[in-house]
Design an enzyme around this catalytic site. Structure first.
Site, PDB file in Angstrom:
ATOM      1  N   ASP A 150       6.402  -1.185  15.660  1.00 42.21           N
ATOM      2  CA  ASP A 150       6.066  -1.680  13.899  1.00 42.21           C
ATOM      3  C   ASP A 150       4.281  -2.677  14.373  1.00 42.21           C
ATOM      4  O   ASP A 150       3.236  -1.657  13.749  1.00 42.21           O
ATOM      5  CB  ASP A 150       6.773  -1.752  13.461  1.00 42.21           C
ATOM      6  CG  ASP A 150       8.224  -1.517  13.077  1.00 42.21           C
ATOM      7  OD1 ASP A 150       7.589  -0.025  13.279  1.00 42.21           O
ATOM      8  OD2 ASP A 150       9.312  -1.940  12.893  1.00 42.21           O
TER       9      ASP A 150
ATOM     10  N   HIS B 183      17.564  -4.104   9.850  1.00 39.50           N
ATOM     11  CA  HIS B 183      15.974  -4.043  10.279  1.00 39.50           C
ATOM     12  C   HIS B 183      15.665  -2.409   9.699  1.00 39.50           C
ATOM     13  O   HIS B 183      14.661  -2.940   8.816  1.00 39.50           O
ATOM     14  CB  HIS B 183      15.604  -3.656  11.851  1.00 39.50           C
ATOM     15  CG  HIS B 183      14.408  -3.774  12.112  1.00 39.50           C
ATOM     16  ND1 HIS B 183      13.714  -4.320  13.004  1.00 39.50           N
ATOM     17  CD2 HIS B 183      14.112  -1.854  12.098  1.00 39.50           C
ATOM     18  CE1 HIS B 183      12.709  -4.182  13.233  1.00 39.50           C
ATOM     19  NE2 HIS B 183      12.305  -2.220  12.868  1.00 39.50           N
ATOM     20  N   GLU B 184      16.172  -1.368   9.641  1.00 35.33           N
ATOM     21  CA  GLU B 184      15.970  -0.458   8.477  1.00 35.33           C
ATOM     22  C   GLU B 184      15.945  -0.600   6.842  1.00 35.33           C
ATOM     23  O   GLU B 184      15.479  -0.330   6.544  1.00 35.33           O
ATOM     24  CB  GLU B 184      16.888   1.100   9.134  1.00 35.33           C
ATOM     25  CG  GLU B 184      16.248   1.241  10.429  1.00 35.33           C
ATOM     26  CD  GLU B 184      14.713   1.327  11.252  1.00 35.33           C
ATOM     27  OE1 GLU B 184      13.757   1.264  10.011  1.00 35.33           O
ATOM     28  OE2 GLU B 184      15.082   0.874  12.258  1.00 35.33           O
TER      29      GLU B 184
ATOM     30  N   LYS C 236      -4.730  32.500  11.679  1.00 32.78           N
ATOM     31  CA  LYS C 236      -5.672  33.064  11.606  1.00 32.78           C
ATOM     32  C   LYS C 236      -5.254  35.232  12.315  1.00 32.78           C
ATOM     33  O   LYS C 236      -6.304  36.008  12.159  1.00 32.78           O
ATOM     34  CB  LYS C 236      -6.686  32.015  12.782  1.00 32.78           C
ATOM     35  CG  LYS C 236      -7.094  31.163  12.630  1.00 32.78           C
ATOM     36  CD  LYS C 236      -7.334  30.152  13.273  1.00 32.78           C
ATOM     37  CE  LYS C 236      -6.887  30.143  15.003  1.00 32.78           C
ATOM     38  NZ  LYS C 236      -5.428  29.237  14.817  1.00 32.78           N
ATOM     39  N   THR C 237      -4.890  34.332  13.142  1.00 31.03           N
ATOM     40  CA  THR C 237      -3.937  36.589  13.383  1.00 31.03           C
ATOM     41  C   THR C 237      -3.773  37.138  12.150  1.00 31.03           C
ATOM     42  O   THR C 237      -4.275  38.479  12.567  1.00 31.03           O
ATOM     43  CB  THR C 237      -2.609  36.098  15.023  1.00 31.03           C
ATOM     44  OG1 THR C 237      -3.716  35.549  16.068  1.00 31.03           O
ATOM     45  CG2 THR C 237      -3.065  37.469  15.013  1.00 31.03           C
TER      46      THR C 237
ATOM     47  N   GLY D   6      -9.645  26.470  12.737  1.00 30.39           N
ATOM     48  CA  GLY D   6      -8.643  25.832  12.437  1.00 30.39           C
ATOM     49  C   GLY D   6      -7.096  25.324  12.996  1.00 30.39           C
ATOM     50  O   GLY D   6      -7.162  25.984  14.511  1.00 30.39           O
ATOM     51  N   PRO D   7      -6.077  24.860  13.382  1.00 33.23           N
ATOM     52  CA  PRO D   7      -4.979  24.406  13.900  1.00 33.23           C
ATOM     53  C   PRO D   7      -4.610  25.396  14.452  1.00 33.23           C
ATOM     54  O   PRO D   7      -3.907  26.324  13.492  1.00 33.23           O
ATOM     55  CB  PRO D   7      -4.286  22.751  13.552  1.00 33.23           C
ATOM     56  CG  PRO D   7      -5.115  22.868  11.640  1.00 33.23           C
ATOM     57  CD  PRO D   7      -6.250  24.432  11.557  1.00 33.23           C
TER      58      PRO D   7
END
Length: 709
Positions: free
Chosen positions: A560, A482-483, A269-270, A263-264
């Site tokens: 974009d 723009h935003e 996991k530990t 897994g990531p």
């Protein structure tokens, strides 16, 4: 200098023979043993004693036959001793004349240059060499020989020459060589001692002689692990086997010897391996893949043997190997032999000629594709358990687990934070809670609030705010429009993700940002969602063109365009969403070099068509809702940061004000004709109503709280 003055006075007042006899009979032994004692002062006294003795030898022969040259020097000495010195030193044939030498020495004493005479020093070294027997037996023998030669009148003749000894030019080189030889010998001795110590103590120094000790008591339980319910369910079988092995073996079945957790990073996991040991109550051996390698060849294989030997003594038990890809990578014929020894030993221990009963090996890795096929085959690591990032419910559980250790206020809604953190791992969520707690502590708050959690989430997802950046008013205005265009198109486009937050505060490398978050976890994307994503991406450039004109557009939309092109190309080449190309997958990772020219041209035409359609859709929306666009941009300029709920509230107020103004304008048109005075009154009333509504909307807009300001 006192002894030299005494000798000078004696030379002027007493005969040379008397001085010579007294020096020979009464010379102290410490003057003749100057070299033995080694003191610098004694050595100087000895040398000066010899120099004065040479002067005495010259004056010893005053009563002998005097040649004309010596008589001339004697007469010159009375008036000009310096001239005597110059004549004697410039005439080498006078050096063998004893009377001339006597006058020369007397002149040196007269002008006080006895110590500076180079000629006398040369005579002194000649006497020392000619009178020595081997290694400088003593200065007395040299003086006796010189005195006897002077008595016989043969000093400086062919039978008794004055020897010249030059100093060795290689003295400095010899000193360097002796120093280097000493250092080399010291290094060899130290190396030999170190090799002996290493040979006897290498096992102790590397920890090979010490038996591997397990962790006997693991406090972690399955109840402490959140967000990975499926992985916990599979590992519960291992726990039951360790508690009661006969329950599974009496029918002839065998439990898996190894479990590989994949897994990531940061998914737990530990923690799952520790929970297995804590639930089963068995010894737990923990190690990392990098711990087996050392600078010495064979240490890795030795440590693997020691680990499994210790595990056999404490069977049943668990061996956990974290980051096993460090030693379990695919073998390559070009690798060094020592690099394969550790892996080969691990393969033998897992499933070799000798069977290991009661030992469960749990390994974890982030790169299962890099592991050797012999390591992950059935019989060694039978089960591969995937530990993914948690879903929205798992994130909520993980946040609750971490918030138990933190004081929180009543307004905290962890479900909102969980919904707004898609793709976060357990470690990311723990970091989010920690950042929020630190922020609250810095602000002097008594508890962690929702604003602190939102701040931590935005900082992790969008980067830290750069409020100190100097930005011009024109740039802020352009960024706001723009935003605002991105946010407005996202709100009015079906299939687009809901707007989470819009800001014109610089974060990271961007001047502004609109954050969109899904309402729930998404495993796939529809064509409608992808097209809506393209429309939102094009909205920033469209907003710049509509407000500032074609000549004032900026490079702010470059990212974009890049993201939109990537999405459109994936729709055409991977997802089969092009009618022209059909349901075919094309490999575009090599920039289309593996495809024909016609196919590449067709792909680029389809990509361009998708982007142009998205551009036109965004332009239509922003043109239709231009008033909302202006209101939203002004609100961003005033507050800098707005949440999705605040944006919807501002747009609703703007629409309400616009509708009231439209009704006020249409009312006089529908009213029948009346006298001028009532009509004027009605018009005035409508205008007053519209003005009041506009004023009320502006007041409400100012009341919106700014988050990022």
């Amino acid at each position: 200098m006192a002894w030299r003055r005494v000798l000078s006075q004696l030379a002027r007042s007493r005969p040379a023979s008397t001085i010579y006899n007294e020096l020979i009979t009464s010379r102290p032994s410490w003057l003749l043993r100057g070299d033995v004692n080694g003191g610098g002062t004694l050595k100087n006294l000895n040398e000066r004693y010899q120099s004065s003795f040479v002067g005495s030898l010259a004056r010893r022969v005053q009563n002998l036959d005097v040649p004309s040259e010596a008589s001339l020097l004697k007469e010159i000495y009375k008036s000009d001793p310096e001239r005597v010195i110059q004549i004697f030193e410039s005439q080498p044939w006078l050096h063998s004349n004893r009377l001339a030498l006597s006058e020369y020495v007397k002149a040196l004493v007269k002008v006080d240059r006895l110590d500076d005479s180079t000629l006398l020093k040369t005579l002194r070294r000649g006497m020392a060499v000619s009178g020595g027997e081997g290694e400088r037996v003593g200065s007395s023998s040299a003086l006796k020989s010189a005195g006897q030669a002077t008595k016989d009148g043969i000093l400086g003749t062919a039978n008794a020459p004055i020897h010249m000894v030059t100093s060795e030019t290689g003295h400095f080189k010899d000193q360097i060589w002796r120093t280097f030889r000493s250092l080399a010998l010291t290094f060899l001795v130290i190396s030999g001692i170190g090799a002996l110590i290493e040979d006897r103590g290498i096992s102790k120094g590397l920890g090979l002689s010490q038996e591997v000790q397990p962790i006997m008591d693991s406090k972690t339980k399955f109840s402490d692990v959140k967000g990975v319910d499926e992985a916990k369910a599979e590992l519960e079988e291992i726990v039951h086997y360790l508690r009661d092995p006969k329950r599974f073996t009496h029918l002839g079945g065998k439990l898996p010897k190894g479990v590989l957790l994949v897994g990531p990073p940061g998914t737990g996991k530990t923690m799952l391996a520790r929970a297995v040991a804590g639930e089963a109550g068995v010894p737990f051996f923990s190690c990392s893949g990098s711990e087996f390698e050392e600078m010495f060849v064979g240490v890795g294989a030795r440590r693997v043997r020691d680990l499994f030997a210790a595990a056999k003594k404490r069977s049943p038990c668990i061996i956990f190997m974290d980051e096993i890809d460090a030693i379990g990578g695919s073998r390559n014929p070009k690798d060094q032999q020592y690099m394969r020894m550790t892996l080969n030993q691990l393969l033998v221990e897992l499933d070799g000629f000798k069977q290991n009963e009661g030992i469960i090996v749990i390994a974890a890795t982030n790169f299962p594709q890099s592991l050797d096929k012999a390591l992950v085959r059935p019989g060694r690591f039978d089960r591969h358990i995937v530990v993914p990032n948690p879903d929205v419910e798992g994130r909520r559980q993980i946040l609750e687990s971490h918030m138990l250790k933190v004081l929180k206020s009543d307004d905290v809604d962890l479900m909102i934070i969980a919904r707004g953190t898609p793709g976060f791992s357990g470690a990311d969520l723990a970091n989010l809670v920690n950042v929020a707690a630190l922020k609250a502590a810095m602000d002097g708050a008594k508890a962690v609030t929702m604003n602190d959690l939102e701040y931590a989430k935005d900082r992790i997802m969008m980067g830290s705010e750069r409020k100190s950046a100097v930005i011009s008013d024109e740039s802020r205005k352009l960024t706001a429009y723009h935003e605002g265009g991105h946010a407005l198109v996202a709100i009015h486009t079906e299939g687009a993700r809901p707007v989470h937050k819009a800001t014109i505060v610089p974060r990271g490398r961007t001047l502004g940002m609109v954050s969109q978050l899904p309402e729930k976890d998404e495993t796939s994307f529809s064509r409608k969602q992808m097209l809506a994503w393209l429309d939102v991406s094009m909205a920033g450039r469209v907003a710049e063109e509509l407000i500032f004109g074609d000549s004032e557009v900026t490079s702010g939309a470059s990212s974009d365009f890049q993201n939109a092109t990537k999405m459109a190309r994936a729709m055409v080449t991977k997802y089969g969403m092009s009618k022209q190309l059909g349901f075919v997958s094309y490999n575009y990772e090599d920039d289309g070099k593996s495809m024909s020219t016609e196919t590449r041209l067709l792909i680029e035409q389809e990509v361009k068509s998708l982007l142009e359609n998205a551009y036109n859709n965004a332009k239509t929306i922003l043109t239709k809702h231009s008033k909302e666009h202006h209101v939203l941009a002004q609100a961003l300029l005033e507050h800098e940061t707005l949440t999705g709920a605040q944006i919807k509230k501002i747009l609703a107020q703007a629409n309400s004000t616009q509708q009231q103004q439209e009704h006020a304008v249409e009312a006089p048109r529908k009213t029948p004709a009346a006298p001028s005075s009532p009509a004027a009154s009605a018009a005035a009333a409508a205008a007053a109503t519209a003005a009041a509504a506009a004023k009320q909307a502006a007041a409400k807009a100012k009341g919106v709280a700014g988050i990022g300001s």
